[in-house]
Design a protein around this motif. Structure first.
Motif, PDB file in Angstrom:
ATOM      1  N   ILE A 137       0.864  -1.067   0.064  1.00 44.58           N
ATOM      2  CA  ILE A 137       0.093   0.059   0.048  1.00 44.58           C
ATOM      3  C   ILE A 137       0.913   1.273   0.102  1.00 44.58           C
ATOM      4  CG2 ILE A 137      -1.626   1.481   1.137  1.00 44.58           C
ATOM      5  CD1 ILE A 137      -2.738  -1.265   2.386  1.00 44.58           C
ATOM      6  N   PHE A 138       0.647   2.314  -0.833  1.00 41.60           N
ATOM      7  CA  PHE A 138       1.300   3.456  -0.777  1.00 41.60           C
ATOM      8  C   PHE A 138       0.128   4.624  -0.604  1.00 41.60           C
ATOM      9  CE2 PHE A 138       2.858   6.941  -3.991  1.00 41.60           C
ATOM     10  CZ  PHE A 138       3.655   7.520  -2.926  1.00 41.60           C
ATOM     11  N   LEU A 139       0.548   5.369   0.381  1.00 41.22           N
ATOM     12  CA  LEU A 139      -0.057   6.733   0.713  1.00 41.22           C
ATOM     13  C   LEU A 139       0.156   7.724   0.128  1.00 41.22           C
ATOM     14  CD1 LEU A 139      -0.993   5.655   4.633  1.00 41.22           C
ATOM     15  CD2 LEU A 139      -2.333   4.733   2.590  1.00 41.22           C
ATOM     16  N   PHE A 140      -0.579   8.597  -0.399  1.00 36.88           N
ATOM     17  CA  PHE A 140       0.042   9.909  -0.978  1.00 36.88           C
ATOM     18  C   PHE A 140      -0.871  11.052  -0.668  1.00 36.88           C
ATOM     19  CE2 PHE A 140       0.450  12.968  -4.469  1.00 36.88           C
ATOM     20  CZ  PHE A 140       2.170  13.149  -4.477  1.00 36.88           C
ATOM     21  N   SER A 141      -0.168  12.098  -0.192  1.00 34.26           N
ATOM     22  CA  SER A 141      -0.758  13.342  -0.023  1.00 34.26           C
ATOM     23  C   SER A 141      -0.050  14.686  -0.814  1.00 34.26           C
ATOM     24  CB  SER A 141      -0.832  13.680   1.311  1.00 34.26           C
ATOM     25  OG  SER A 141      -1.563  15.266   1.896  1.00 34.26           O
ATOM     26  N   GLY A 142      -0.644  15.304  -1.651  1.00 34.25           N
ATOM     27  CA  GLY A 142       0.034  16.439  -2.369  1.00 34.25           C
ATOM     28  C   GLY A 142      -1.184  17.155  -2.978  1.00 34.25           C
ATOM     29  N   GLY A 143      -0.689  18.436  -3.578  1.00 35.78           N
ATOM     30  CA  GLY A 143      -1.448  19.125  -4.192  1.00 35.78           C
ATOM     31  C   GLY A 143      -1.984  20.388  -3.498  1.00 35.78           C
ATOM     32  N   GLY A 144      -1.916  20.263  -2.202  1.00 34.65           N
ATOM     33  CA  GLY A 144      -2.485  21.435  -1.359  1.00 34.65           C
ATOM     34  C   GLY A 144      -1.972  22.922  -1.402  1.00 34.65           C
ATOM     35  N   ASN A 145      -0.526  22.850  -1.813  1.00 36.01           N
ATOM     36  CA  ASN A 145       0.078  23.940  -2.148  1.00 36.01           C
ATOM     37  C   ASN A 145      -0.367  24.589  -3.411  1.00 36.01           C
ATOM     38  OD1 ASN A 145       2.634  25.597  -1.545  1.00 36.01           O
ATOM     39  ND2 ASN A 145       2.889  25.220  -3.767  1.00 36.01           N
ATOM     40  N   ASP A 146      -0.901  23.638  -4.434  1.00 38.72           N
ATOM     41  CA  ASP A 146      -1.608  24.282  -5.534  1.00 38.72           C
ATOM     42  C   ASP A 146      -2.844  24.635  -5.415  1.00 38.72           C
ATOM     43  OD1 ASP A 146       0.618  23.271  -7.732  1.00 38.72           O
ATOM     44  OD2 ASP A 146       0.255  21.681  -6.307  1.00 38.72           O
ATOM     45  N   VAL A 147      -3.664  24.059  -4.687  1.00 35.33           N
ATOM     46  CA  VAL A 147      -4.855  24.577  -4.198  1.00 35.33           C
ATOM     47  C   VAL A 147      -5.100  26.018  -3.709  1.00 35.33           C
ATOM     48  CG1 VAL A 147      -7.158  24.000  -2.766  1.00 35.33           C
ATOM     49  CG2 VAL A 147      -5.630  22.269  -3.959  1.00 35.33           C
ATOM     50  N   VAL A 148      -3.819  26.373  -3.004  1.00 34.34           N
ATOM     51  CA  VAL A 148      -4.083  27.708  -2.487  1.00 34.34           C
ATOM     52  C   VAL A 148      -2.965  28.572  -3.251  1.00 34.34           C
ATOM     53  CG1 VAL A 148      -4.526  27.001  -0.150  1.00 34.34           C
ATOM     54  CG2 VAL A 148      -2.059  27.146  -0.604  1.00 34.34           C
ATOM     55  N   ALA A 149      -2.780  27.960  -4.332  1.00 36.45           N
ATOM     56  CA  ALA A 149      -1.857  29.033  -5.351  1.00 36.45           C
ATOM     57  C   ALA A 149      -0.534  29.204  -4.887  1.00 36.45           C
ATOM     58  CB  ALA A 149      -2.695  30.113  -5.751  1.00 36.45           C
ATOM     59  N   GLY A 150       0.118  28.465  -4.050  1.00 34.45           N
ATOM     60  CA  GLY A 150       1.376  28.623  -3.472  1.00 34.45           C
ATOM     61  C   GLY A 150       1.518  30.154  -2.704  1.00 34.45           C
ATOM     62  N   GLY A 151       0.504  30.474  -2.238  1.00 30.94           N
ATOM     63  CA  GLY A 151       0.640  31.636  -1.412  1.00 30.94           C
ATOM     64  C   GLY A 151       0.238  32.907  -2.147  1.00 30.94           C
ATOM     65  N   ASN A 152      -0.180  32.765  -3.581  1.00 28.32           N
ATOM     66  CA  ASN A 152      -0.607  33.844  -4.254  1.00 28.32           C
ATOM     67  C   ASN A 152      -1.987  33.936  -4.925  1.00 28.32           C
ATOM     68  OD1 ASN A 152      -0.006  36.271  -5.697  1.00 28.32           O
ATOM     69  ND2 ASN A 152       0.535  35.100  -7.708  1.00 28.32           N
ATOM     70  N   LEU A 153      -2.899  33.367  -3.913  1.00 28.89           N
ATOM     71  CA  LEU A 153      -4.287  33.374  -4.335  1.00 28.89           C
ATOM     72  C   LEU A 153      -5.120  34.628  -4.708  1.00 28.89           C
ATOM     73  CD1 LEU A 153      -6.714  31.539  -4.316  1.00 28.89           C
ATOM     74  CD2 LEU A 153      -7.147  32.069  -1.998  1.00 28.89           C
ATOM     75  N   ALA A 154      -4.417  35.725  -4.230  1.00 32.26           N
ATOM     76  CA  ALA A 154      -5.058  37.115  -4.866  1.00 32.26           C
ATOM     77  C   ALA A 154      -4.933  37.289  -6.397  1.00 32.26           C
ATOM     78  CB  ALA A 154      -4.206  38.168  -3.938  1.00 32.26           C
ATOM     79  N   ALA A 155      -3.943  36.652  -6.705  1.00 31.95           N
ATOM     80  CA  ALA A 155      -3.710  36.745  -8.299  1.00 31.95           C
ATOM     81  C   ALA A 155      -4.707  36.049  -9.055  1.00 31.95           C
ATOM     82  CB  ALA A 155      -2.238  36.589  -8.898  1.00 31.95           C
ATOM     83  N   HIS A 156      -5.397  35.103  -8.485  1.00 36.63           N
ATOM     84  CA  HIS A 156      -6.204  34.142  -9.172  1.00 36.63           C
ATOM     85  C   HIS A 156      -7.798  34.330  -8.754  1.00 36.63           C
ATOM     86  CE1 HIS A 156      -3.074  31.870 -10.570  1.00 36.63           C
ATOM     87  NE2 HIS A 156      -2.297  31.848  -9.455  1.00 36.63           N
ATOM     88  N   LEU A 157      -7.969  35.658  -8.018  1.00 32.52           N
ATOM     89  CA  LEU A 157      -9.314  36.051  -7.730  1.00 32.52           C
ATOM     90  C   LEU A 157      -9.507  37.528  -8.252  1.00 32.52           C
ATOM     91  CD1 LEU A 157      -9.103  35.456  -4.059  1.00 32.52           C
ATOM     92  CD2 LEU A 157     -10.549  34.043  -5.441  1.00 32.52           C
ATOM     93  N   ILE A 158     -10.742  37.635  -8.704  1.00 29.39           N
ATOM     94  CA  ILE A 158     -11.099  39.052  -9.145  1.00 29.39           C
ATOM     95  C   ILE A 158     -11.873  39.820  -7.878  1.00 29.39           C
ATOM     96  CG2 ILE A 158     -11.922  37.970 -11.557  1.00 29.39           C
ATOM     97  CD1 ILE A 158     -14.838  38.506 -10.795  1.00 29.39           C
ATOM     98  N   ASP A 159     -11.956  41.349  -7.911  1.00 26.82           N
ATOM     99  CA  ASP A 159     -12.332  41.885  -7.404  1.00 26.82           C
ATOM    100  C   ASP A 159     -13.797  41.593  -6.820  1.00 26.82           C
ATOM    101  OD1 ASP A 159      -9.954  43.251  -6.839  1.00 26.82           O
ATOM    102  OD2 ASP A 159     -10.645  44.854  -8.326  1.00 26.82           O
TER     103      ASP A 159
END
Length: 640
Positions: free
Chosen positions: A152-174
């Motif tokens: 069995i292989f357990l994997f956790s990843g992609g969370g950094n992408d979900v929050v845009a690597g700390g740059n979420l504002a660039a992917h939101l509109i006003d």
């Protein structure tokens, strides 16, 4: 009474003591929110419980201790793994885990793996702050799985992408009160998720191909709660999104989109078990915006445990000697990983079928001539179409497809339609159908009014033409979630739409003006004769299509196609696909680009790479219809 503070030396000794749990060590550390990254908590010593000398040397020793937090946690876990396996009493599965801070939140929280290790032997490679790309690049899990004999292989990843690597504002509109929460996310956010699922797909395929019996478990996190943090709350406030309920609604959309892609990946991957954790952690069970508290992690771990137990038969006693040997292999890989040894190269093509994975079926059509009886005396002689079909079939077979070929007089209208329909009935969500066509392209009058140029484009099959509207109708018979890949090396194949007179390459009677440049096009005069000779056949065919549900012929706007259909064609609408000696020009460039499976990028990159090998007079096209499939978009060419 004042609490006695530990010295750095005393804390080091506690960290090195495997008998002490991380829960007991938690009191000596706090999280530095300002220095932390998404899914990468940065710890500092708790000044209330640890004595740090106010000297340069003391600060340096303190920094060194903190920098080793991930390493210390990994080492403690691997020591626990060795002890459990080596004891000879453990009867459960051997597990390898690789992940981010949901799998390793060092020393401060009891994360998912901490909870699971109470019941299972887990060789942990997890590291807070590890990204999908880095995990895939390092591929430590490959050696760990091989050396430990994990099932069995357990994997956790992609969370950094979900929050845009700390740059979420660039992917939101006003903020706009007239818009829904989901409308506040820019299209660029979906691009981030698609890139992430592409890396996810490669990692899952890599493991599944190399280890035919391993099960892969992954998750898509839970609904986070924005709380004025730097990853969610503050970026949203920067865009004027200040209502907490609205922020939370946007966060739910973000998590839902990521989970939707993982659910889709599960259908097209071998032995992948996607665990939906949404709704598991309550609003009051969050440590910060991205991480649950111990109790929340425990509830997520329980979901993993349920799946693990469903995959593992009732344990039986195993000889101590065998378990000790397995522990020895585990120690060997641990030493290799600590020494920086890279995972060994494995030669299996990334597109190859993995055991117990989705099904792949293919149909390869090649016509070096057509029946003059139907085409007004014209035999449409070509050289390399059967070679094209054979080479495409060879690629498909090498990757594990179940292949069918129809050559020249075998490629009748009935045979082709029947084969496609039979395939549509058999394939289910996650499966793939690969169809290649090499032959002439043609044209007949449009009877159902769906073409702007009043003509329908065709494939010239042996005893009659197959109209593009018929192909659309056939695509509608495939189940939702099926991937359909079409390679068309014929003229008019840019989108199987328009015809353009071939100046300089083709004379009026269809003869090539140069011997080496034979276009795969039915000449205008031949097309006219063919239609007039078979007028009633094509009129009846066209009229029958007008009775098909209007949503089929109105195509992309209201198309009933729920599968995902991708066409890579030999040329643009106003160009010609050229025949050759060994292969058609397009097929030859495609085979060279594929390079025996060495091409490792996605379909868009594949299309661009083929273009680079083509003459300026012939530019391959690439387009899709039907349901958007992010996993299909991200996969390597021909991947099952």
């Amino acid at each position: 009474m004042a609490t006695t503070k530990l010295t750095l030396e005393e804390l080091n000794r506690k960290l090195a003591d495997p008998k002490l749990s991380e829960k007991e060590l938690e009191q000596y550390f706090v999280v530095n929110e300002e220095k932390s990254g998404p899914f990468n908590p940065v710890l500092e010593l708790n000044s209330a419980t640890v004595q740090v000398p106010a000297t340069a040397e003391g600060r340096a020793r303190s920094a060194a201790l903190l920098n080793s937090a991930n390493f210390i946690s990994r080492l403690r876990r691997q020591t626990q793994f060795h002890n459990r396996i080596g004891s000879g009493t453990y009867k459960g599965p051997v597990i390898v885990s690789e992940g981010d801070s949901w799998f390793q939140y060092p020393l401060r929280l009891l994360d998912v793996i901490d909870h699971l290790m109470k019941d299972y032997a887990i060789f942990s490679l997890d590291a807070a702050g590890d990204t999908l790309d880095n995990m895939l690049k390092q591929a430590e899990y490959m050696d760990a799985i091989e050396e430990t004999g994990a099932t069995i292989f357990l994997f956790s990843g992609g969370g950094n992408d979900v929050v845009a690597g700390g740059n979420l504002a660039a992917h939101l509109i006003d903020f706009d009160p007239a818009l829904s929460p989901e409308a506040h996310l820019r299209p660029s956010f979906d691009t981030l998720l698609n890139d992430a699922i592409g890396a996810y797909s490669k990692l899952v395929r890599q493991v599944a191909q190399a280890f035919p019996h391993i099960h892969i478990l992954c998750h898509g996190y839970d609904y986070t709660v924005p709380a004025k943090g730097q990853w969610l709350g503050k970026p949203m406030e920067k865009r004027g999104i200040v209502r907490r309920d609205f922020q939370q609604a946007i966060a739910r959309v973000m998590i839902d989109r990521f989970n939707g892609r993982l659910a889709s990946l599960q259908h097209s991957a071998a032995r992948l078990h996607y665990i939906d954790c949404r709704g598991t952690v309550t609003n009051k069970q969050w440590f910060d915006e991205l991480h649950p508290i111990d109790e929340g992690y425990g509830k997520v771990a329980a979901r993993f445990s349920k799946v693990i137990n469903s995959l593992v038969p009732q344990p039986k006693d195993a000889p101590v000697q065998a378990r000790t040997a397995r522990a020895g292999r585990a120690r060997a890989v641990a030493g290799a990983n600590e020494g920086g040894l890279k995972a060994r190269s494995r030669a299996t093509p990334m597109s190859a079928k993995a055991a117990e994975g989705p099904a792949g079926m293919s149909l390869h059509i090649g016509l070096n001539s057509v029946d003059p009886a139907h085409y007004g005396g014209w035999d449409g002689l070509l050289t390399a179409c059967e070679f094209d079909a054979g080479d495409m079939a060879d690629i498909a077979k090498s990757l594990g497809y179940r292949t069918t070929t129809l050559m020249t007089d075998q490629a009748t209208r009935k045979a082709v339609i029947d084969e496609i329909r039979k395939t549509a009935k058999e394939l289910k969500a996650g499966d793939i159908f690969f169809l290649s066509y090499s032959g002439h392209g043609g044209q007949v009058p449009d009877f159902n009014g769906d073409e702007e140029d009043a003509t329908d484009e065709t494939w010239c099959l042996f005893d009659g033409q197959l109209i593009d509207d018929e192909l659309y109708q056939l695509w509608s018979e495939f189940s939702a979630g099926v991937r359909v890949l079409v390679l068309s090396d014929s003229c008019h194949s840019g989108s199987v739409v328009r015809m353009m007179q071939a100046e300089g390459l083709l004379a009026e009677d269809g003869a090539p003006t140069t011997p080496a440049a034979t276009p795969r096009v039915m000449p205008v005069a031949v097309a006219s004769r063919t239609f007039r000779q078979n007028r009633e056949f094509y009129r009846e065919l066209g009229s029958s299509l007008t009775n098909v549900e209007s949503s089929i012929v109105s195509r992309e706007m209201t198309s009933p196609v729920t599968s995902s259909v991708r066409l890579i064609s030999g040329c643009q609408d106003n160009q010609l696909s050229l025949d050759g000696i060994g292969n058609g020009a397009f097929t030859s460039a495609l085979i060279a680009t594929w390079d025996h499976g060495r091409f490792k990028r996605n379909y868009e990159a594949f299309h661009r790479a083929i273009q680079m090998k083509m003459p300026p007079t012939q530019t391959p096209n690439h387009w899709t219809i039907g349901a958007t499939n992010a996993v299909f978009n991200a996969q390597t060419p021909f991947a099952i």
